[in-house]
Design a protein around this motif. Structure first.
Motif, mmCIF file in Angstrom:
data_model
loop_
_atom_site.group_PDB
_atom_site.id
_atom_site.type_symbol
_atom_site.label_atom_id
_atom_site.label_comp_id
_atom_site.label_asym_id
_atom_site.label_seq_id
_atom_site.Cartn_x
_atom_site.Cartn_y
_atom_site.Cartn_z
ATOM 1 N N PRO A 82 -14.699 -2.284 -13.462
ATOM 2 C CA PRO A 82 -14.636 -3.599 -12.795
ATOM 3 C C PRO A 82 -13.334 -4.331 -13.100
ATOM 4 O O PRO A 82 -13.312 -5.351 -13.786
ATOM 5 C CB PRO A 82 -15.858 -4.324 -13.378
ATOM 6 C CG PRO A 82 -16.007 -3.749 -14.752
ATOM 7 C CD PRO A 82 -15.562 -2.313 -14.660
ATOM 8 N N VAL A 83 -12.218 -3.801 -12.585
ATOM 9 C CA VAL A 83 -10.907 -4.410 -12.778
ATOM 10 C C VAL A 83 -10.225 -4.556 -11.419
ATOM 11 O O VAL A 83 -10.479 -3.778 -10.501
ATOM 12 C CB VAL A 83 -10.030 -3.562 -13.721
ATOM 13 C CG1 VAL A 83 -10.610 -3.545 -15.129
ATOM 14 C CG2 VAL A 83 -9.870 -2.139 -13.201
ATOM 15 N N PRO A 84 -9.328 -5.539 -11.272
ATOM 16 C CA PRO A 84 -8.695 -5.803 -9.965
ATOM 17 C C PRO A 84 -7.476 -4.933 -9.698
ATOM 18 O O PRO A 84 -6.440 -5.425 -9.223
ATOM 19 C CB PRO A 84 -8.317 -7.282 -10.073
ATOM 20 C CG PRO A 84 -8.033 -7.486 -11.518
ATOM 21 C CD PRO A 84 -9.012 -6.596 -12.256
ATOM 22 N N PHE A 85 -7.560 -3.646 -9.987
ATOM 23 C CA PHE A 85 -6.403 -2.768 -9.828
ATOM 24 C C PHE A 85 -6.040 -2.579 -8.352
ATOM 25 O O PHE A 85 -4.866 -2.649 -7.980
ATOM 26 C CB PHE A 85 -6.683 -1.413 -10.477
ATOM 27 C CG PHE A 85 -5.465 -0.541 -10.612
ATOM 28 C CD1 PHE A 85 -4.632 -0.644 -11.705
ATOM 29 C CD2 PHE A 85 -5.155 0.389 -9.633
ATOM 30 C CE1 PHE A 85 -3.506 0.160 -11.832
ATOM 31 C CE2 PHE A 85 -4.029 1.195 -9.743
ATOM 32 C CZ PHE A 85 -3.201 1.086 -10.844
ATOM 33 N N LEU A 86 -7.022 -2.312 -7.514
ATOM 34 C CA LEU A 86 -6.736 -2.091 -6.094
ATOM 35 C C LEU A 86 -6.108 -3.322 -5.462
ATOM 36 O O LEU A 86 -5.120 -3.217 -4.727
ATOM 37 C CB LEU A 86 -8.020 -1.716 -5.349
ATOM 38 C CG LEU A 86 -7.885 -1.523 -3.832
ATOM 39 C CD1 LEU A 86 -6.964 -0.355 -3.519
ATOM 40 C CD2 LEU A 86 -9.249 -1.311 -3.184
ATOM 41 N N GLY A 87 -6.666 -4.489 -5.758
ATOM 42 C CA GLY A 87 -6.151 -5.702 -5.136
ATOM 43 C C GLY A 87 -4.778 -6.089 -5.620
ATOM 44 O O GLY A 87 -3.922 -6.495 -4.828
ATOM 45 N N SER A 88 -4.523 -5.959 -6.926
ATOM 46 C CA SER A 88 -3.272 -6.437 -7.497
ATOM 47 C C SER A 88 -2.196 -5.358 -7.579
ATOM 48 O O SER A 88 -1.094 -5.525 -7.053
ATOM 49 C CB SER A 88 -3.523 -7.019 -8.896
ATOM 50 O OG SER A 88 -2.353 -7.573 -9.438
ATOM 51 N N ALA A 89 -2.520 -4.238 -8.242
ATOM 52 C CA ALA A 89 -1.514 -3.208 -8.498
ATOM 53 C C ALA A 89 -1.228 -2.331 -7.283
ATOM 54 O O ALA A 89 -0.229 -1.603 -7.279
ATOM 55 C CB ALA A 89 -1.955 -2.329 -9.665
ATOM 56 N N VAL A 90 -2.087 -2.395 -6.263
ATOM 57 C CA VAL A 90 -1.878 -1.575 -5.070
ATOM 58 C C VAL A 90 -1.543 -2.447 -3.865
ATOM 59 O O VAL A 90 -0.409 -2.459 -3.379
ATOM 60 C CB VAL A 90 -3.105 -0.685 -4.776
ATOM 61 C CG1 VAL A 90 -2.915 0.094 -3.483
ATOM 62 C CG2 VAL A 90 -3.334 0.282 -5.935
ATOM 63 N N LEU A 91 -2.518 -3.206 -3.371
ATOM 64 C CA LEU A 91 -2.313 -3.947 -2.126
ATOM 65 C C LEU A 91 -1.257 -5.044 -2.275
ATOM 66 O O LEU A 91 -0.316 -5.120 -1.473
ATOM 67 C CB LEU A 91 -3.641 -4.553 -1.669
ATOM 68 C CG LEU A 91 -4.714 -3.558 -1.208
ATOM 69 C CD1 LEU A 91 -6.033 -4.265 -0.944
ATOM 70 C CD2 LEU A 91 -4.255 -2.814 0.042
ATOM 71 N N GLY A 215 -2.837 1.127 0.629
ATOM 72 C CA GLY A 215 -4.196 1.005 0.116
ATOM 73 C C GLY A 215 -5.112 2.098 0.620
ATOM 74 O O GLY A 215 -5.914 2.657 -0.146
ATOM 75 N N ALA A 216 -5.012 2.424 1.914
ATOM 76 C CA ALA A 216 -5.857 3.479 2.480
ATOM 77 C C ALA A 216 -5.551 4.826 1.845
ATOM 78 O O ALA A 216 -6.462 5.615 1.549
ATOM 79 C CB ALA A 216 -5.658 3.543 3.994
ATOM 80 N N ALA A 217 -4.264 5.103 1.624
ATOM 81 C CA ALA A 217 -3.873 6.381 1.023
ATOM 82 C C ALA A 217 -4.398 6.503 -0.402
ATOM 83 O O ALA A 217 -4.909 7.559 -0.804
ATOM 84 C CB ALA A 217 -2.353 6.526 1.045
ATOM 85 N N LEU A 218 -4.302 5.431 -1.175
ATOM 86 C CA LEU A 218 -4.703 5.492 -2.580
ATOM 87 C C LEU A 218 -6.206 5.320 -2.767
ATOM 88 O O LEU A 218 -6.762 5.779 -3.777
ATOM 89 C CB LEU A 218 -3.946 4.440 -3.381
ATOM 90 C CG LEU A 218 -2.448 4.693 -3.505
ATOM 91 C CD1 LEU A 218 -1.787 3.605 -4.326
ATOM 92 C CD2 LEU A 218 -2.167 6.055 -4.128
ATOM 93 N N LEU A 219 -6.870 4.674 -1.831
ATOM 94 C CA LEU A 219 -8.322 4.564 -1.924
ATOM 95 C C LEU A 219 -8.967 5.945 -1.857
ATOM 96 O O LEU A 219 -10.030 6.172 -2.440
ATOM 97 C CB LEU A 219 -8.862 3.674 -0.796
ATOM 98 C CG LEU A 219 -10.346 3.311 -0.882
ATOM 99 C CD1 LEU A 219 -10.629 2.490 -2.136
ATOM 100 C CD2 LEU A 219 -10.781 2.528 0.367
ATOM 101 N N ALA A 220 -8.309 6.866 -1.163
ATOM 102 C CA ALA A 220 -8.818 8.242 -1.105
ATOM 103 C C ALA A 220 -8.865 8.859 -2.492
ATOM 104 O O ALA A 220 -9.773 9.638 -2.810
ATOM 105 C CB ALA A 220 -7.945 9.078 -0.171
ATOM 106 N N SER A 221 -7.904 8.526 -3.360
ATOM 107 C CA SER A 221 -7.916 9.049 -4.725
ATOM 108 C C SER A 221 -9.087 8.474 -5.512
ATOM 109 O O SER A 221 -9.709 9.164 -6.325
ATOM 110 C CB SER A 221 -6.592 8.725 -5.428
ATOM 111 O OG SER A 221 -5.521 9.445 -4.855
#
Length: 355
Positions: A82-91, A215-221
């Motif tokens: 539960p960390v904001p990695f996708l929102g902050s470090a990616v998007l 985001g779409a590319a890395l969400l696959a990982s």
């Protein structure tokens, strides 16, 4: 030929992140008033330096690539951290132009950010221009954005408008928590009522488009990480669980289901790695790779989580077993940044394959 294998540096990074998450992730906290683990986030972002992996050294980052970030996303998916990695470090990081002072703050983990677009927003098809729901006048923003991921705890909100991309302090917006299917990734509705903002770029369209593809590319990982955890956990369980005086894993029907899942996950790993490599090398094939990865990895993650719950039997349906967290994250990701159906349609358009 693209190298889809993990290099030594990536494996060392994986080991460090996995050890941290194994010791620190506590999913029971997401039921409380503060579902996001900010202490874990600071350790991951600042101490391990994961937030600054794709940021250039001149902008205060590590100067690595998105491939390393993809490895972190895999581990976060395995642990449903539960960390904001996708929102902050990616998007948010992908949306900022090079040289922006906010990049250094995000890379160091001193601050976090969120891109103020609905979580379901995916890369746009040709001819479908952006439709911003927030307007700006003399540096002040008015409007609303719904279901924004990682916005509740973000220090800065990157808000796209027709007048440009603005950086707004999180405290300047009215943030309302949304009841989300996946409690480990909280959503929020945002309202701006004359909120002051700093103009980041005069044209928000290309920056947001780049962020959504990234985001779409890395969400696959992340989806790959979920699927791998589900398969490994289920295989270990069916080796030890006994019914009718034999291990349930010895039944041919169970073997076939897990074998089919292994094949799908192996294929998902290939397309997820290809998308991450295209992102890291700025390959012009990135839009195709990102949509292909989402179209394939999204349903694989959901099926892996469903098989995990079902093959665990009664215990798999209990709140105490961690399988349901993976199922919820997989289901939520299936509608995030464009559904698999949406990406298949976009993929057909990108490769000029008429309906």
């Amino acid at each position: 030929m693209t190298d889809l294998l993990y290099c030594e540096v990536e494996e060392e990074l994986r080991a460090s992140v996995r050890a941290l998450l194994r010791d620190r992730v506590d999913l029971s906290r997401v039921e409380g008033p503060e579902p996001v683990d900010l202490k874990l986030w600071r350790t991951l972002a600042a101490d391990l330096g994961c937030a600054g992996l794709p940021v250039a050294e001149e902008d205060g980052g590590a100067g690595a690539t998105w491939r390393e970030t993809a490895v972190v996303m895999e581990e976060l998916g395995r642990a449903v951290a539960p960390v904001p990695f996708l929102g902050s470090a990616v998007l948010a990081t992908a949306a900022l132009p090079a040289g922006d002072p906010l990049l250094a703050e995000l890379a160091s983990g001193a601050r976090s950010a969120a891109l103020a677009v609905p979580m379901s927003t995916g890369p746009a098809s040709t001819g479908n221009g952006p439709r911003w729901t927030v307007s700006a006048c003399d540096g002040r923003l008015d409007g609303e954005v719904t279901t924004v991921a990682d916005a509740l705890t973000a220090h800065v909100l990157l808000v796209p408008t027709a007048e440009g991309l603005f950086a707004v302090e999180g405290t300047a917006a009215v943030r309302a928590a949304v009841v989300s299917f996946d409690l480990t990734r909280p959503l929020a509705d945002l309202a701006f009522r004359g909120a002051p903002g700093r103009l980041v770029a005069g044209d928000a369209g290309p920056l947001v488009a780049r962020a959504l593809v990234t985001g779409a590319a890395l969400l696959a990982s992340e989806q790959l990480g979920i699927a791998e955890w589900c398969l490994e956990t289920t295989v270990e369980y069916v080796k030890t669980r006994r019914q009718f005086a034999r291990q349930i894993g010895s039944y041919q029907a169970v073997k076939h289901r897990l074998a089919d899942l292994w094949v799908s996950i192996t294929q998902a790993r290939a397309v997820a790695r290809y998308a991450a490599d295209c992102l890291a090398t700025d390959d012009p094939d990135l839009p195709v790779a990102a949509s292909l990865a989402q179209a394939f990895c999204s349903p694989v993650a959901v099926r892996a989580a469903e098989e995990c719950v079902q093959l665990h039997g009664g215990i798999g349906f209990t709140w105490e077993h961690p399988a349901h967290w993976r199922l919820k994250r997989a289901r939520a990701n299936a509608t995030a940044l464009g559904s698999a159906t949406r990406h298949r349609a976009l993929l057909a358009e990108l490769v000029n394959l008429p309906a």
